[in-house]
Motif scaffolding. Structure first.
Motif, short mmCIF file in Angstrom:
data_model
loop_
_atom_site.label_atom_id
_atom_site.label_comp_id
_atom_site.label_asym_id
_atom_site.label_seq_id
_atom_site.Cartn_x
_atom_site.Cartn_y
_atom_site.Cartn_z
N VAL A 45 -12.52 -3.90 27.41
CA VAL A 45 -13.88 -4.24 26.87
C VAL A 45 -13.81 -5.37 27.40
CG1 VAL A 45 -15.83 -4.94 25.01
CG2 VAL A 45 -13.27 -2.97 24.47
N VAL A 46 -14.83 -4.85 28.19
CA VAL A 46 -16.01 -6.69 29.28
C VAL A 46 -16.80 -7.01 28.32
CG1 VAL A 46 -17.04 -6.63 31.32
CG2 VAL A 46 -15.99 -4.76 31.57
N VAL A 47 -17.04 -8.15 28.78
CA VAL A 47 -17.55 -9.06 27.69
C VAL A 47 -18.13 -9.90 28.62
CG1 VAL A 47 -16.32 -9.10 25.75
CG2 VAL A 47 -15.90 -11.21 27.02
N ALA A 48 -19.46 -10.42 28.12
CA ALA A 48 -20.00 -11.62 28.95
C ALA A 48 -20.16 -13.63 27.92
CB ALA A 48 -22.08 -12.09 29.02
N ALA A 49 -20.34 -14.36 28.51
CA ALA A 49 -19.61 -15.24 28.65
C ALA A 49 -21.60 -15.90 27.22
CB ALA A 49 -20.32 -16.62 29.30
N GLY A 50 -20.39 -16.32 26.27
CA GLY A 50 -21.10 -16.34 24.80
C GLY A 50 -21.65 -15.43 23.91
N ASP A 51 -20.90 -13.91 24.40
CA ASP A 51 -20.91 -12.78 23.83
C ASP A 51 -19.69 -13.35 22.09
OD1 ASP A 51 -22.30 -11.16 25.29
OD2 ASP A 51 -20.68 -9.75 25.74
N LEU A 52 -20.40 -12.47 21.55
CA LEU A 52 -19.67 -13.53 19.49
C LEU A 52 -19.25 -11.36 19.84
CD1 LEU A 52 -22.66 -13.44 17.64
CD2 LEU A 52 -20.92 -15.38 18.45
N ILE A 53 -17.52 -12.18 19.17
CA ILE A 53 -16.86 -11.46 19.04
C ILE A 53 -15.79 -11.48 17.60
CG2 ILE A 53 -14.01 -10.55 19.70
CD1 ILE A 53 -14.63 -12.56 22.68
N ASP A 54 -15.81 -10.80 17.00
CA ASP A 54 -14.77 -9.99 15.75
C ASP A 54 -14.52 -8.47 15.43
OD1 ASP A 54 -16.39 -8.03 14.07
OD2 ASP A 54 -18.35 -9.88 14.56
N ILE A 55 -13.55 -8.66 14.38
CA ILE A 55 -12.46 -8.11 13.86
C ILE A 55 -13.39 -7.24 13.12
CG2 ILE A 55 -10.08 -7.06 13.65
CD1 ILE A 55 -8.52 -9.01 15.67
N GLU A 56 -13.89 -6.27 12.53
CA GLU A 56 -13.94 -5.84 11.63
C GLU A 56 -12.60 -4.71 11.31
OE1 GLU A 56 -17.37 -2.20 10.45
OE2 GLU A 56 -16.01 -1.66 12.58
N VAL A 57 -12.31 -4.27 10.22
CA VAL A 57 -11.19 -3.79 9.59
C VAL A 57 -11.03 -2.55 8.22
CG1 VAL A 57 -9.28 -4.06 7.55
CG2 VAL A 57 -9.50 -6.48 9.62
N THR A 58 -11.12 -2.14 8.46
CA THR A 58 -11.44 -0.94 7.70
C THR A 58 -10.30 -0.12 6.76
OG1 THR A 58 -12.31 -0.04 9.22
CG2 THR A 58 -13.41 0.62 8.10
N LYS A 59 -10.65 0.03 5.54
CA LYS A 59 -8.95 1.07 4.88
C LYS A 59 -9.50 2.09 4.52
CE LYS A 59 -8.34 -2.48 1.24
NZ LYS A 59 -7.02 -1.42 0.37
N ALA A 60 -8.87 2.56 3.58
CA ALA A 60 -9.34 3.78 2.59
C ALA A 60 -8.76 3.01 1.75
CB ALA A 60 -8.55 5.15 2.96
N VAL A 61 -9.59 3.33 0.23
CA VAL A 61 -9.79 3.10 -0.59
C VAL A 61 -8.14 3.29 -1.70
CG1 VAL A 61 -10.94 3.04 -3.21
CG2 VAL A 61 -12.09 3.14 -1.78
N SER A 62 -7.31 4.59 -1.33
CA SER A 62 -6.26 4.91 -1.53
C SER A 62 -5.74 3.93 -0.91
CB SER A 62 -6.15 6.54 -1.75
OG SER A 62 -6.11 6.38 -0.23
N VAL A 63 -5.78 3.73 -0.66
CA VAL A 63 -4.57 2.18 0.44
C VAL A 63 -4.44 1.34 -1.19
CG1 VAL A 63 -3.59 0.12 1.53
CG2 VAL A 63 -4.66 2.13 3.04
N GLY A 93 1.03 -1.10 0.34
CA GLY A 93 0.00 0.37 -0.26
C GLY A 93 0.51 1.31 -0.03
N ASN A 94 0.06 2.47 0.43
CA ASN A 94 1.13 3.47 0.27
C ASN A 94 1.05 4.02 1.67
OD1 ASN A 94 -1.51 4.48 1.02
ND2 ASN A 94 -2.09 5.50 -1.31
N GLY A 95 0.89 3.88 2.41
CA GLY A 95 1.05 3.96 3.70
C GLY A 95 -0.42 4.62 5.11
N ASN A 96 -1.26 4.77 4.10
CA ASN A 96 -2.89 5.63 4.67
C ASN A 96 -2.78 4.51 5.65
OD1 ASN A 96 -2.92 7.53 3.66
ND2 ASN A 96 -3.93 6.70 2.27
N LEU A 97 -4.09 4.47 6.76
CA LEU A 97 -4.46 4.07 8.00
C LEU A 97 -5.08 2.62 6.96
CD1 LEU A 97 -4.39 5.97 10.51
CD2 LEU A 97 -2.69 4.47 10.22
N ILE A 98 -5.10 1.52 8.27
CA ILE A 98 -5.80 0.97 8.25
C ILE A 98 -6.10 0.04 9.97
CG2 ILE A 98 -6.00 -1.66 8.00
CD1 ILE A 98 -4.32 -1.56 5.77
N VAL A 99 -7.81 0.70 9.35
CA VAL A 99 -8.19 0.00 10.98
C VAL A 99 -9.02 -1.21 11.42
CG1 VAL A 99 -9.49 1.28 13.14
CG2 VAL A 99 -8.87 2.89 11.01
#
Length: 92
Positions: A60-78, A24-30
């Motif tokens: 972040v506090v979680v309870a038993a059974g909570d669903l956890i995932d990772i969202e990835v966002t990036k600029a189109v310019s990456v 990429g070009n150094g722009n952020l990926i979150v």
């Protein structure tokens, strides 16, 4: 997204992300931890050309059974995205 069900109540903390092959070009990926499809404050903003980053402050506090995932966002310019990405976090 692929989701992981929390096996017990606890606190998610110490999110670390690594780009094993940078690109990429150094722009952020979150990278944002989501709990039950809701974004949390546990995030890592990492330049596409950087190797690694972390959020060792927020938790972040979680309870038993909570669903956890990772969202990835990036600029189109990456353009080309990093590959071989690894993300880890702790459930304390």
């Amino acid at each position: 997204p692929t989701q992981y069900r929390s096996p017990r109540a606890g606190t998610l903390q110490n999110l670390r992300v690594r780009h094993n092959v940078t690109a990429g070009n150094g722009n952020l990926i979150v990278y944002t931890i989501r709990v039950n499809n809701v974004a949390t404050i546990l995030t890592v903003s990492l330049a596409s050309t950087a190797v690694d980053g972390s959020d060792l402050v927020n938790s972040v506090v979680v309870a038993a059974g909570d669903l956890i995932d990772i969202e990835v966002t990036k600029a189109v310019s990456v353009g080309t995205s990093p590959t071989n990405i690894t993300a880890v976090l702790e459930l304390a």
